[in-house]
Design an enzyme around this catalytic site. Sequence first.
Site, PDB file in Angstrom:
ATOM      1  N   ASP A  92      38.480 -64.376  49.784  1.00  0.00           N
ATOM      2  CA  ASP A  92      38.064 -63.184  49.054  1.00  0.00           C
ATOM      3  C   ASP A  92      36.586 -63.355  48.719  1.00  0.00           C
ATOM      4  OD1 ASP A  92      37.902 -60.898  47.613  1.00  0.00           O
ATOM      5  OD2 ASP A  92      39.411 -61.449  46.115  1.00  0.00           O
ATOM      6  N   ALA A  93      35.729 -62.892  49.615  1.00  0.00           N
ATOM      7  CA  ALA A  93      34.293 -63.102  49.481  1.00  0.00           C
ATOM      8  C   ALA A  93      33.533 -61.809  49.226  1.00  0.00           C
ATOM      9  CB  ALA A  93      33.743 -63.776  50.743  1.00  0.00           C
ATOM     10  N   LYS A  94      34.119 -60.686  49.638  1.00  0.00           N
ATOM     11  CA  LYS A  94      33.517 -59.350  49.450  1.00  0.00           C
ATOM     12  C   LYS A  94      32.065 -59.308  49.907  1.00  0.00           C
ATOM     13  CE  LYS A  94      36.663 -58.062  45.707  1.00  0.00           C
ATOM     14  NZ  LYS A  94      37.294 -59.370  45.476  1.00  0.00           N
ATOM     15  N   ARG A  95      31.794 -59.934  51.047  1.00  0.00           N
ATOM     16  CA  ARG A  95      30.447 -59.924  51.575  1.00  0.00           C
ATOM     17  C   ARG A  95      30.115 -58.542  52.146  1.00  0.00           C
ATOM     18  NH1 ARG A  95      30.486 -64.187  48.823  1.00  0.00           N
ATOM     19  NH2 ARG A  95      29.948 -66.212  49.695  1.00  0.00           N
TER      20      ARG A  95
END
Length: 277
Positions: A92-95
């Site tokens: 879960d990095a939401k880059r």
Amino acid sequence: MMSRQELIEQIKKKKSFLCVGLDPDINKIPEFLRSYPDPILEFNKRIIDATQDLCIAYKPNAAFYEAYGIKGLQSLIDTYKYLPKDCLSIIDAKRGDIGNTSDKYAKAFFDEQSGGMSFDAITITPYMGNDSVTPYLAYDGKWVIILALTSSVGSKDFQYLQTGDGYLYENVIKKANTWAGADRIMYVVGATKSTEFTNIRAYAPDNFLLVPGVGAQGGSLEEVCKYGITKDCGLIVNSSRSILYASNGEDFADAARAEALSLQQEMQVELERAGVI
């Protein structure tokens, strides 16, 4: 790498669509673990050991590791290596950045020789459009999970903006569906937006939806399933705090298992009701 069919098979086998969010807070984990060389890793390992037969995915949130610098990054890498192979691994990095920067983010999380990790999936912010997403799709078999409609209070700031063709979040889904199919793209949809699932299914009938917000954030599993479940299940419901911090004592892993078991049993009922199993 886990394919769509393999994911569906795991859901049917375990009678579950539970994802455990591995978001360790050093100030919340049991104090006795702090004597270990890597308290975060030890905490994660015990949570995984206690829950892996009850869930089909694990989702470490990168921020909870990056906050601790090099040591945190090593904890993330070691946690990745410990994840069971029969569970979908999600970072879960939401880059969300321009193409050449996204290429490096993808390399960090998908190329084990380079970054030490090769997660099955990554969460992405689609605001910068196609060129911020396609570098991740260049990795065969990897999943891209695109933010569509979140549970956050601020979701109304942008996600519900009216365009000439519906809400902004609807346009995100419609556009992203042109980049890849339901075997490569999932969407994040918050559990507290359960009544919107019918609308979302009009645009993403076959895509899996990653659903945070059940448990500590107040989302209803029954409501999510009422509006969002499909013949293949189509849901991955994440729970983090309610499982991780079910106890702060030496029994924390047992308490985590009890919480995960309760959710799995509820999920089995919903899967049976929907005819998935």
